[in-house]
Design an enzyme around this catalytic site. Sequence first.
Site, PDB file in Angstrom:
ATOM      1  N   SER A 105     152.504 -22.849  39.510  1.00 47.16           N
ATOM      2  CA  SER A 105     151.880 -23.743  38.542  1.00 47.16           C
ATOM      3  C   SER A 105     151.956 -23.102  37.161  1.00 47.16           C
ATOM      4  CB  SER A 105     150.412 -23.957  38.925  1.00 47.16           C
ATOM      5  OG  SER A 105     149.675 -24.427  37.830  1.00 47.16           O
ATOM      6  N   TYR A 122     142.134 -20.948  41.576  1.00 47.26           N
ATOM      7  CA  TYR A 122     143.425 -21.633  41.762  1.00 47.26           C
ATOM      8  C   TYR A 122     144.525 -20.883  41.009  1.00 47.26           C
ATOM      9  CZ  TYR A 122     146.892 -25.423  41.265  1.00 47.26           C
ATOM     10  OH  TYR A 122     148.044 -26.163  41.279  1.00 47.26           O
TER      11      TYR A 122
END
Length: 483
Positions: free
Chosen positions: A356, A369
């Site tokens: 990401s 995350y």
Amino acid sequence: MLDAVCPDRPAHLLAHDWGSVQTWHAVTDERLRGRVASFTSVSGPCLDHVGHWFRTGLRSPSQWGAVLKQALHSTYVGFFQLPVVPELTIRSGLLARILRSSDPEEPAPSTSDAVHGLNLYRANMTRRLSRPAERYADVPVQVLAPARDAYVTPPMHTRVERWAPDLRVRHISGGHWVPRAAPERIARAAAELVDHVEGGRQARSLKRARVAPRPVGRFGGRLALVTGAASGIGRATALAFADEGADVVLADVAPLGPVAEEVRARGAEVFTHTVDVSDAEAMAAFAARVAAESGVPDIVVNNAGIGMAGSIVDTTLADWERVVDVNLWGVIHGSRLFARQLVELGEGGHIVNVSSMSAYLPNTVLPAYSTTKAAVLHLTECLRAELAGAGVGVSAVCPGVVRTAIAATTTFSGADATAQEAKRRESDRMFARRNFPPERVAADILRAVERDRPVVRPSVEAKVVGAAARFTPSLLRAAARRI
Ligand SMILES: NC(=O)c1ccc[n+]([C@@H]2O[C@H](COP(=O)([O-])OP(=O)(O)OC[C@H]3O[C@@H](n4cnc5c(N)ncnc54)[C@H](O)[C@@H]3O)[C@@H](O)[C@H]2O)c1
């Protein structure tokens, strides 16, 4: 000889080096029509095909590089045409020493074999290469092309579909002497062709190797495996591979029926597996099932992941464990298990791990995350280095904000049920406003595989954050306190 060893039915032939050069002549000879069932050739092209390949290559500037490379790899052929000197080089042991220094797998040739072998070069090369005949094989042919062959470069012996229309080409790891260094690799490939010609199931590797008479998409005949394929980026990636001719293995904890239908509608073969990527035992069983049922996948996309928001201290231990288990351990399991399969198969392949933009971006919104995604990025870089020697490509994909279901399913640690729902709705609206479709990430994933890109950042924000992390990390640190 065929009559002696296989009098009652057509024989399957497997040959290497000069044995293969001669076998090409046998299988393209009218007199053996009907006596050969299949031919697997390793590092030994038909000399007439080579003659045509050089002629066509010299006429086409785009092929000059390949022709020059092969010519450099073939200088010894010119040397062997000289009188007396090659014999002296062999008898003095000098040739064996030179060969061994260039390839440690090189066997020491027996002196008399090597001296007699010179006659093969002198009797055949000039004649065949200068006046090549048209020789066609009407049997199933499989060419095994070792990637590090010091004498026969892959383009010269693999571009033979004009002469062998029923052709398979397999790029295998190893050098010219791979039949000695890894005989099981050759035996497996030859046995797969024999089984198929004799009416057995077509192995995945064989299907992938088929040189189709007409183009079947950028990934025709390949098998792409995608985790988290029921939704979002995983679903879009599975469909994109199917659109480009690949068969697909879908894995998810969520139901896969609808995506499987969409893949099938594109004419691709589809295999579905319900598996939790964070479960080590389930993943090991899954990888074994995939290899047995559909063959080793050519491309593995470790995509499954979950969202987790909330500060580091507010994120509960259970939530920390959950996000690390799915986002990091899931990718570790997928990478380890399928990397081993690809290396053992020795025919290349590619692993894509979905990280990401947040891997680069210190922040206070998604710290748990982001930590898992940074770890995935680093794992991927390390894996790329580790698998380079085996010819397996590895890429990390770092998307920005993509319009998928992830925001609506993200856990906001520390928030009560009402606040959680409100935050999910709010983030979902933000993702919808950004409106970056998962199909664009999928397109970048396919390109990353084709071009063997180390890292791709699909959207503008991902590119900007990637550049800022590199050139002005202090700016990102300062911004992190406000995000
Ligand atoms: N959407 C974004 O903005 C964005 C941005 C960067 C990275 N990513 C990453 O992309 C990947 C895909 O996410 P998405 O946005 O398509 O989300 P999504 O929620 O639409 O899809 C994720 C899929 O993974 C599956 N999954 C979740 N946990 C699993 C498990 N334990 N085992 C197997 N499958 C599981 C889900 O069922 C779902 O089908 C994730 O790794 C995510 O972190 C997403």
